[in-house]
Design a protein around this motif. Structure first.
Motif, mmCIF file in Angstrom:
data_model
loop_
_atom_site.group_PDB
_atom_site.id
_atom_site.type_symbol
_atom_site.label_atom_id
_atom_site.label_comp_id
_atom_site.label_asym_id
_atom_site.label_seq_id
_atom_site.Cartn_x
_atom_site.Cartn_y
_atom_site.Cartn_z
ATOM 1 N N ILE A 101 0.851 -1.206 0.000
ATOM 2 C CA ILE A 101 0.000 0.000 0.000
ATOM 3 C C ILE A 101 0.878 1.245 0.000
ATOM 4 O O ILE A 101 0.648 2.196 -0.749
ATOM 5 C CB ILE A 101 -0.939 0.003 1.219
ATOM 6 N N LEU A 140 -6.578 -2.836 2.665
ATOM 7 C CA LEU A 140 -7.327 -2.857 3.920
ATOM 8 C C LEU A 140 -8.431 -3.912 3.872
ATOM 9 O O LEU A 140 -8.657 -4.637 4.849
ATOM 10 C CB LEU A 140 -7.927 -1.486 4.209
ATOM 11 N N GLY A 141 -9.105 -4.001 2.725
ATOM 12 C CA GLY A 141 -10.156 -5.011 2.570
ATOM 13 C C GLY A 141 -9.599 -6.421 2.660
ATOM 14 O O GLY A 141 -10.227 -7.316 3.242
ATOM 15 N N LEU A 189 -8.020 2.877 11.926
ATOM 16 C CA LEU A 189 -6.878 2.338 11.176
ATOM 17 C C LEU A 189 -6.113 1.283 11.967
ATOM 18 O O LEU A 189 -5.708 0.251 11.419
ATOM 19 C CB LEU A 189 -5.923 3.467 10.787
ATOM 20 N N ALA A 200 -5.310 5.112 -4.133
ATOM 21 C CA ALA A 200 -6.578 4.880 -3.439
ATOM 22 C C ALA A 200 -7.052 3.442 -3.632
ATOM 23 O O ALA A 200 -7.531 2.800 -2.687
ATOM 24 C CB ALA A 200 -7.638 5.862 -3.944
ATOM 25 N N THR A 201 -6.917 2.928 -4.854
ATOM 26 C CA THR A 201 -7.337 1.551 -5.144
ATOM 27 C C THR A 201 -6.575 0.556 -4.286
ATOM 28 O O THR A 201 -7.156 -0.354 -3.688
ATOM 29 C CB THR A 201 -7.112 1.218 -6.628
ATOM 30 N N LEU A 219 -5.027 1.165 -1.464
ATOM 31 C CA LEU A 219 -5.351 1.352 -0.053
ATOM 32 C C LEU A 219 -6.590 0.547 0.317
ATOM 33 O O LEU A 219 -6.568 -0.247 1.275
ATOM 34 C CB LEU A 219 -5.591 2.831 0.247
ATOM 35 N N TYR A 220 -7.669 0.724 -0.447
ATOM 36 C CA TYR A 220 -8.917 0.037 -0.115
ATOM 37 C C TYR A 220 -8.805 -1.467 -0.358
ATOM 38 O O TYR A 220 -9.372 -2.271 0.398
ATOM 39 C CB TYR A 220 -10.074 0.634 -0.924
ATOM 40 N N LEU A 221 -8.057 -1.857 -1.397
ATOM 41 C CA LEU A 221 -7.861 -3.282 -1.662
ATOM 42 C C LEU A 221 -7.064 -3.922 -0.530
ATOM 43 O O LEU A 221 -7.416 -5.004 -0.039
ATOM 44 C CB LEU A 221 -7.126 -3.472 -2.999
ATOM 45 N N THR A 264 -4.018 8.950 0.497
ATOM 46 C CA THR A 264 -5.455 9.122 0.286
ATOM 47 C C THR A 264 -6.139 9.603 1.560
ATOM 48 O O THR A 264 -7.134 10.338 1.516
ATOM 49 C CB THR A 264 -6.082 7.783 -0.159
ATOM 50 N N ILE A 265 -5.606 9.180 2.706
ATOM 51 C CA ILE A 265 -6.208 9.556 3.992
ATOM 52 C C ILE A 265 -6.159 11.072 4.193
ATOM 53 O O ILE A 265 -7.015 11.647 4.873
ATOM 54 C CB ILE A 265 -5.480 8.828 5.140
ATOM 55 N N GLY A 283 -0.530 4.778 -1.077
ATOM 56 C CA GLY A 283 -1.960 4.685 -0.813
ATOM 57 C C GLY A 283 -2.409 5.449 0.410
ATOM 58 O O GLY A 283 -3.536 5.963 0.460
#
Length: 447
Positions: free
Chosen positions: A91, A241-242, A123, A234-235, A237-239, A99-100, A96
């Motif tokens: 990330i 974390l998910g 987080l 951003a992609t 980061l969310y990927l 993005t925060i 990534g």
């Protein structure tokens, strides 16, 4: 001979605690202590045992078998952490976490206090409290230019990040240890510890929000913060974390150890990282294809991320967990627990003392020791209370948690400044959360 074993352990423990004074990385005494303890056991042919949780007794075992057993349990934790650390580094490779910064749209210090506290709480439950602290203090340094003000924000980030890590099975090393050791399940941990952790976060922030340090506005323009360096930031980061959040669900459905799910998550995140970087690379090779290099030279995102993970931390966990396992195998922790229960019948007080102790010494060996001391079954409230106390108690001293130590290094926070200004807030939060846990356990969940 048991006296020598205890002396070696205490000497190693002391060296770990005085890491900053001795200027010796704590992995060195941890590994030395582990090797010496097991060498003494082997050379003197001491009897080793395995704790039978169901019968609450010790069963004789062979040193090779017991050492392999503990190595396997430790390896599960280490492989899990390696996977999580690599995902976080991937990330970061795509920037990534930048993005925060997009969530920061206010110049009010009081609003920023709540924003950073909530971000730290959320987080840390996903990417662990250490990483969350690093990310948020890095952002804080770009947002708040005045160092004195920044110290107060950093202190509150430590408290709230530790509170956030306590209720999640992937938020703190100690909760991860309890989860992997089948002492707690993810759902029950959240059910018992989430509300106390929220209280532990909210109470100090409510007090701090009235301080002069958090009144007024900041000088910098929050709208000038830079965008992520990669368009995939951003992609990823969310990927990422998910993918980490997916692990507890994978364990619940398959009943496989958590590290299996983490390896699957790492494989998915690494695949997207390779695709986005357009790098043709074999993860098993040492160098990438020279014709398809990325911006970091000859390394793919995965290889670059693997080279940046905290191997000293991994080796420290290996040493300390196997050192504690040596004491457990000799039956010392089992007998110590019986003596402690006889001296202090109220286990709530014992667990809260663990929390206070984690502010002075590392919470990892404390929790490892508690797993050898107590034989309560899966999801017994005792384990949930240990997860809360060990996770949040370390906030009372800046050297009491990994989040505190890294913040201390990043912002050059003075030990006594923290003790004077932040420690009492952490203590109030810890006690408020502990009381909430006891009331929730006795009058709501057991009603």
């Amino acid at each position: 001979m048991e006296t020598i074993i205890i002396i070696v352990f205490l000497a190693g423990y002391l060296a770990i605690t005085l890491e900053h004074n001795l200027k010796i990385d704590k992995l060195i005494p941890a590994l030395a202590m582990m090797a010496i303890l097991w060498a003494i056991i082997a050379l003197t042919h001491m009897d080793v045992f395995e704790v039978n949780a169901e019968l609450r007794e010790l069963e004789p075992s062979h040193i090779d078998e017991i050492l392999l057993h503990h190595l396997g349990k430790t390896a599960e934790i280490l492989v899990f952490l390696l996977g999580a650390m690599t995902i976080v580094e991937i990330i970061d490779y795509f920037d990534g976490f930048a993005t925060i910064k997009g969530f920061i749209r206010t110049k009010s210090k009081r609003s920023l206090l709540w924003l950073f506290s909530i971000l730290a709480f959320v987080l840390s439950a996903i990417i662990d409290n250490l990483t969350a602290t690093i990310v948020l203090i890095t952002i804080l340094q770009k947002v708040v230019k005045d160092r004195d003000t920044r110290l107060w924000f950093a202190g509150m980030i430590i408290i709230t990040a530790n509170a956030g890590g306590a209720w999640s099975p992937i938020g703190d090393v100690t909760t991860t240890m309890l989860w992997i050791a089948n002492k707690v399940t993810a759902l029950q941990l959240v059910e018992h510890v989430l509300l106390p952790s929220i209280v532990c976060m909210v109470v100090p922030v409510l007090f701090a929000s009235r301080f002069k340090a958090f009144s007024g506005t900041i000088d910098s323009d929050v709208n000038t913060l830079e965008e992520p360096k990669s368009k995939y930031g951003a992609t990823m980061l969310y990927l990422g974390l998910g993918a980490i959040v997916f692990v507890p669900f994978f364990k619940t459905v398959t009943h496989l150890p958590p590290y299996v799910g983490m390896m699957l998550s790492l494989a998915v995140v690494a695949t997207f990282a390779e695709v986005y970087s357009n790098s043709k690379f074999s993860i098993s090779s040492l160098e990438g294809d020279d014709e398809h290099n990325d911006t970091v030279g000859h390394h793919s995102p995965v290889h670059h991320s693997l080279s940046k993970i905290e191997l000293p931390s991994i080796l420290f966990f290996l040493g300390i967990l196997l050192a504690v396992a040596a004491l457990e195998s000799l039956g010392l922790l089992f007998h110590y627990a019986e003596s402690l229960n006889a001296a202090i019948p109220n286990t709530d007080i014992v667990v809260m003392l663990f929390g206070v102790g984690s502010a002075v010494i590392d919470n990892v060996p404390l929790v490892a020791a508690s797993m050898g001391m107590f034989s309560e079954g899966l999801d017994d409230p005792l384990w949930h209370f240990i997860a809360y106390s060990a996770g949040t108690g370390g906030s009372m001293l800046i050297i009491g948690s990994a989040a505190g130590v890294v913040a201390m290094g990043m912002e050059k926070i003075d030990f006594f400044w923290y003790l004077k200004n932040i420690a009492w807030l952490a203590l109030i939060g810890f006690l408020s959360g502990a009381i909430t846990f006891i009331l929730l356990r006795d009058f709501v969940l057991n009603a």
